[in-house]
Structures are given as structure tokens and as C-alpha cells.
Design a protein around this motif. Structure first.
Motif, PDB file in Angstrom:
ATOM      1  N   ASP A   1       0.809  -1.221   0.000  1.00  0.00           N
ATOM      2  CA  ASP A   1       0.000   0.000   0.000  1.00  0.00           C
ATOM      3  C   ASP A   1       0.841   1.269   0.000  1.00  0.00           C
ATOM      4  O   ASP A   1       0.297   2.362   0.198  1.00  0.00           O
ATOM      5  CB  ASP A   1      -0.910   0.025   1.235  1.00  0.00           C
ATOM      6  N   PHE A   2       2.156   1.139  -0.217  1.00  0.00           N
ATOM      7  CA  PHE A   2       3.046   2.290  -0.095  1.00  0.00           C
ATOM      8  C   PHE A   2       3.903   2.491  -1.341  1.00  0.00           C
ATOM      9  O   PHE A   2       4.277   1.539  -2.021  1.00  0.00           O
ATOM     10  CB  PHE A   2       3.984   2.106   1.099  1.00  0.00           C
ATOM     11  N   ILE A   3       4.238   3.742  -1.582  1.00  0.00           N
ATOM     12  CA  ILE A   3       5.276   4.116  -2.537  1.00  0.00           C
ATOM     13  C   ILE A   3       6.329   4.846  -1.715  1.00  0.00           C
ATOM     14  O   ILE A   3       6.005   5.800  -0.993  1.00  0.00           O
ATOM     15  CB  ILE A   3       4.752   5.031  -3.663  1.00  0.00           C
ATOM     16  N   ILE A   4       7.561   4.384  -1.818  1.00  0.00           N
ATOM     17  CA  ILE A   4       8.666   5.001  -1.082  1.00  0.00           C
ATOM     18  C   ILE A   4       9.571   5.644  -2.121  1.00  0.00           C
ATOM     19  O   ILE A   4      10.067   4.963  -3.022  1.00  0.00           O
ATOM     20  CB  ILE A   4       9.425   3.947  -0.264  1.00  0.00           C
ATOM     21  N   GLU A   5       9.783   6.934  -1.998  1.00  0.00           N
ATOM     22  CA  GLU A   5      10.538   7.675  -3.002  1.00  0.00           C
ATOM     23  C   GLU A   5      11.737   8.384  -2.386  1.00  0.00           C
ATOM     24  O   GLU A   5      11.610   9.090  -1.386  1.00  0.00           O
ATOM     25  CB  GLU A   5       9.640   8.703  -3.679  1.00  0.00           C
ATOM     26  N   LEU A   6      12.878   8.174  -3.002  1.00  0.00           N
ATOM     27  CA  LEU A   6      14.076   8.900  -2.623  1.00  0.00           C
ATOM     28  C   LEU A   6      14.059  10.229  -3.357  1.00  0.00           C
ATOM     29  O   LEU A   6      13.988  10.273  -4.584  1.00  0.00           O
ATOM     30  CB  LEU A   6      15.328   8.114  -2.997  1.00  0.00           C
ATOM     31  N   ILE A   7      14.108  11.299  -2.592  1.00  0.00           N
ATOM     32  CA  ILE A   7      14.132  12.632  -3.195  1.00  0.00           C
ATOM     33  C   ILE A   7      15.556  13.157  -3.053  1.00  0.00           C
ATOM     34  O   ILE A   7      16.044  13.368  -1.943  1.00  0.00           O
ATOM     35  CB  ILE A   7      13.123  13.567  -2.510  1.00  0.00           C
ATOM     36  N   TYR A   8      16.196  13.301  -4.198  1.00  0.00           N
ATOM     37  CA  TYR A   8      17.568  13.795  -4.216  1.00  0.00           C
ATOM     38  C   TYR A   8      17.676  14.843  -5.315  1.00  0.00           C
ATOM     39  O   TYR A   8      17.400  14.568  -6.489  1.00  0.00           O
ATOM     40  CB  TYR A   8      18.568  12.663  -4.474  1.00  0.00           C
ATOM     41  N   ILE A   9      18.033  16.039  -4.924  1.00  0.00           N
ATOM     42  CA  ILE A   9      18.182  17.140  -5.886  1.00  0.00           C
ATOM     43  C   ILE A   9      19.644  17.541  -5.911  1.00  0.00           C
ATOM     44  O   ILE A   9      20.202  17.950  -4.892  1.00  0.00           O
ATOM     45  CB  ILE A   9      17.289  18.337  -5.496  1.00  0.00           C
ATOM     46  N   ASN A  10      20.242  17.406  -7.052  1.00  0.00           N
ATOM     47  CA  ASN A  10      21.652  17.749  -7.211  1.00  0.00           C
ATOM     48  C   ASN A  10      21.743  19.203  -7.661  1.00  0.00           C
ATOM     49  O   ASN A  10      21.812  19.506  -8.840  1.00  0.00           O
ATOM     50  CB  ASN A  10      22.320  16.817  -8.211  1.00  0.00           C
ATOM     51  N   CYS A  11      21.721  20.091  -6.710  1.00  0.00           N
ATOM     52  CA  CYS A  11      21.760  21.520  -6.990  1.00  0.00           C
ATOM     53  C   CYS A  11      23.121  22.076  -6.563  1.00  0.00           C
ATOM     54  O   CYS A  11      23.432  22.094  -5.372  1.00  0.00           O
ATOM     55  CB  CYS A  11      20.639  22.221  -6.236  1.00  0.00           C
ATOM     56  N   PRO A  12      23.931  22.528  -7.513  1.00  0.00           N
ATOM     57  CA  PRO A  12      25.257  23.037  -7.152  1.00  0.00           C
ATOM     58  C   PRO A  12      25.209  24.363  -6.375  1.00  0.00           C
ATOM     59  O   PRO A  12      26.128  24.698  -5.656  1.00  0.00           O
ATOM     60  CB  PRO A  12      25.947  23.221  -8.495  1.00  0.00           C
ATOM     61  N   CYS A  13      24.116  25.097  -6.486  1.00  0.00           N
ATOM     62  CA  CYS A  13      24.046  26.402  -5.840  1.00  0.00           C
ATOM     63  C   CYS A  13      23.711  26.300  -4.348  1.00  0.00           C
ATOM     64  O   CYS A  13      24.242  27.047  -3.547  1.00  0.00           O
ATOM     65  CB  CYS A  13      23.030  27.286  -6.541  1.00  0.00           C
ATOM     66  N   GLU A  14      22.847  25.391  -3.981  1.00  0.00           N
ATOM     67  CA  GLU A  14      22.451  25.245  -2.584  1.00  0.00           C
ATOM     68  C   GLU A  14      22.232  23.760  -2.284  1.00  0.00           C
ATOM     69  O   GLU A  14      21.202  23.191  -2.636  1.00  0.00           O
ATOM     70  CB  GLU A  14      21.164  26.014  -2.306  1.00  0.00           C
ATOM     71  N   PRO A  15      23.213  23.107  -1.674  1.00  0.00           N
ATOM     72  CA  PRO A  15      23.078  21.672  -1.410  1.00  0.00           C
ATOM     73  C   PRO A  15      21.861  21.376  -0.539  1.00  0.00           C
ATOM     74  O   PRO A  15      21.598  22.069   0.441  1.00  0.00           O
ATOM     75  CB  PRO A  15      24.360  21.314  -0.659  1.00  0.00           C
ATOM     76  N   MET A  16      21.111  20.373  -0.957  1.00  0.00           N
ATOM     77  CA  MET A  16      19.933  19.937  -0.207  1.00  0.00           C
ATOM     78  C   MET A  16      20.125  18.484   0.189  1.00  0.00           C
ATOM     79  O   MET A  16      20.493  17.670  -0.653  1.00  0.00           O
ATOM     80  CB  MET A  16      18.678  20.085  -1.068  1.00  0.00           C
ATOM     81  N   PRO A  17      19.875  18.147   1.442  1.00  0.00           N
ATOM     82  CA  PRO A  17      20.029  16.751   1.842  1.00  0.00           C
ATOM     83  C   PRO A  17      18.933  15.890   1.212  1.00  0.00           C
ATOM     84  O   PRO A  17      17.838  16.390   0.937  1.00  0.00           O
ATOM     85  CB  PRO A  17      19.887  16.792   3.367  1.00  0.00           C
TER      86      PRO A  17
ATOM     87  N   ALA B   1      15.928  13.137   0.949  1.00  0.00           N
ATOM     88  CA  ALA B   1      14.782  12.846   1.805  1.00  0.00           C
ATOM     89  C   ALA B   1      14.145  11.552   1.326  1.00  0.00           C
ATOM     90  O   ALA B   1      14.252  11.182   0.156  1.00  0.00           O
ATOM     91  CB  ALA B   1      13.771  13.984   1.746  1.00  0.00           C
ATOM     92  N   LEU B   2      13.483  10.880   2.242  1.00  0.00           N
ATOM     93  CA  LEU B   2      12.773   9.657   1.911  1.00  0.00           C
ATOM     94  C   LEU B   2      11.293   9.916   2.178  1.00  0.00           C
ATOM     95  O   LEU B   2      10.875  10.097   3.328  1.00  0.00           O
ATOM     96  CB  LEU B   2      13.292   8.498   2.760  1.00  0.00           C
TER      97      LEU B   2
ATOM     98  N   GLU C   1      14.951  12.487   9.261  1.00  0.00           N
ATOM     99  CA  GLU C   1      16.394  12.402   9.502  1.00  0.00           C
ATOM    100  C   GLU C   1      17.080  13.273   8.461  1.00  0.00           C
ATOM    101  O   GLU C   1      16.606  13.377   7.336  1.00  0.00           O
ATOM    102  CB  GLU C   1      16.919  10.971   9.326  1.00  0.00           C
ATOM    103  N   THR C   2      18.187  13.844   8.838  1.00  0.00           N
ATOM    104  CA  THR C   2      18.993  14.595   7.885  1.00  0.00           C
ATOM    105  C   THR C   2      20.169  13.726   7.482  1.00  0.00           C
ATOM    106  O   THR C   2      20.995  13.352   8.316  1.00  0.00           O
ATOM    107  CB  THR C   2      19.497  15.912   8.499  1.00  0.00           C
ATOM    108  N   ALA C   3      20.209  13.381   6.220  1.00  0.00           N
ATOM    109  CA  ALA C   3      21.270  12.520   5.711  1.00  0.00           C
ATOM    110  C   ALA C   3      22.397  13.363   5.126  1.00  0.00           C
ATOM    111  O   ALA C   3      22.157  14.430   4.554  1.00  0.00           O
ATOM    112  CB  ALA C   3      20.725  11.598   4.633  1.00  0.00           C
ATOM    113  N   GLN C   4      23.593  12.871   5.285  1.00  0.00           N
ATOM    114  CA  GLN C   4      24.751  13.506   4.655  1.00  0.00           C
ATOM    115  C   GLN C   4      25.089  12.694   3.416  1.00  0.00           C
ATOM    116  O   GLN C   4      25.504  11.544   3.522  1.00  0.00           O
ATOM    117  CB  GLN C   4      25.934  13.525   5.620  1.00  0.00           C
ATOM    118  N   ALA C   5      24.870  13.279   2.266  1.00  0.00           N
ATOM    119  CA  ALA C   5      25.153  12.585   1.012  1.00  0.00           C
ATOM    120  C   ALA C   5      25.688  13.608   0.013  1.00  0.00           C
ATOM    121  O   ALA C   5      25.122  14.684  -0.146  1.00  0.00           O
ATOM    122  CB  ALA C   5      23.907  11.915   0.475  1.00  0.00           C
ATOM    123  N   ASN C   6      26.776  13.241  -0.631  1.00  0.00           N
ATOM    124  CA  ASN C   6      27.392  14.134  -1.610  1.00  0.00           C
ATOM    125  C   ASN C   6      27.002  13.825  -3.042  1.00  0.00           C
ATOM    126  O   ASN C   6      27.337  14.577  -3.952  1.00  0.00           O
ATOM    127  CB  ASN C   6      28.916  14.064  -1.471  1.00  0.00           C
TER     128      ASN C   6
END
Length: 108
Positions: free
Chosen positions: A21-37, A39-40, A55-60
Motif C-alpha cells: 500500500d506504499f510508494i517510497i521515493e528517494l528525493i535527491y536534488i543535485n543543486c550546485p548552488c544550494e546543497p539539499m540533503p 529525503a525519503l 532524519e537529515t542525511a549527509q550525502a554528496n
């Protein structure tokens, strides 16, 4: 799920999982101007509600974001403490239990 592909590979390739009953989506925006962590986001199709892992993830990069998302999903499957919230605060325990049960059906 794509036949012949494990859930981890599907998440890496597609960026989301359709699990019960769920959709789990990784939200990752690769923005060079303002890094965004990353989200799930978790969508409960049956109740038409959105949740997210608080949670705040550290991902490069996308690979690190996927590694984080897989680790979080595995923690939920193992019944470890993962804070999941909706618009009105913490996700209801029934929703978290249903999500956990759906994730536990995924093959290892």
C-alpha cells in the motif's frame, strides 16, 4: 517490482519502490548552488497520506543518497527506531506497523 531485479537495485535505478500500500521515493536534488540533503518520502496509497523519514542525511551524490535510503529501509524492516512524520506530526503507529510489515515482505 521489476521481475528479476532486487528492491535495492530497483531503488537505485528508479528512485522509488512500490511496496504493498506504499510508494517510497528517494528525493535527491543535485543543486550546485544550494546543497539539499536527500529525503525519503512515503506515500500511503490506501489512505492518500504523505509521510517522510525525519532524519537529515549527509550525502554528496546520488549513490550516497541511495545508500542512506537503503539503510533506513532496512532499519524500518528490522523494527529499529526510525522517526516517520506526516504533516500533522508523528505518523500513526498503525501506519508505521503496516509499512514495516510491507517492507518485511521484500526479499533479502
Amino acid at each position: 517490482m521489476v521481475v528479476g531485479v532486487g528492491w535495492r537495485e530497483e531503488l537505485r535505478k528508479e528512485g522509488f519502490l512500490n511496496v504493498g500500500d506504499f510508494i517510497i521515493e528517494l528525493i535527491y536534488i543535485n543543486c550546485p548552488c544550494e546543497p539539499m540533503p536527500p529525503a525519503l518520502a512515503i506515500y500511503d496509497k490506501k489512505n492518500d497520506e504523505w509521510y517522510r523519514v525525519d532524519e537529515t542525511a549527509q550525502a554528496n551524490n546520488y549513490t550516497e543518497a541511495c545508500d542512506w535510503a537503503i539503510e533506513v529501509i532496512e532499519r524500518i524492516r528490522r523494527d529499529e527506531e526510525v522517526k516517520i512524520v506526516g504533516l500533522d506530526g508523528p505518523a500513526p503507529p498503525k501506519v508505521v506497523a503496516k509499512l514495516r510489515k510491507a517492507l518485511q515482505k521484500l526479499p533479502d
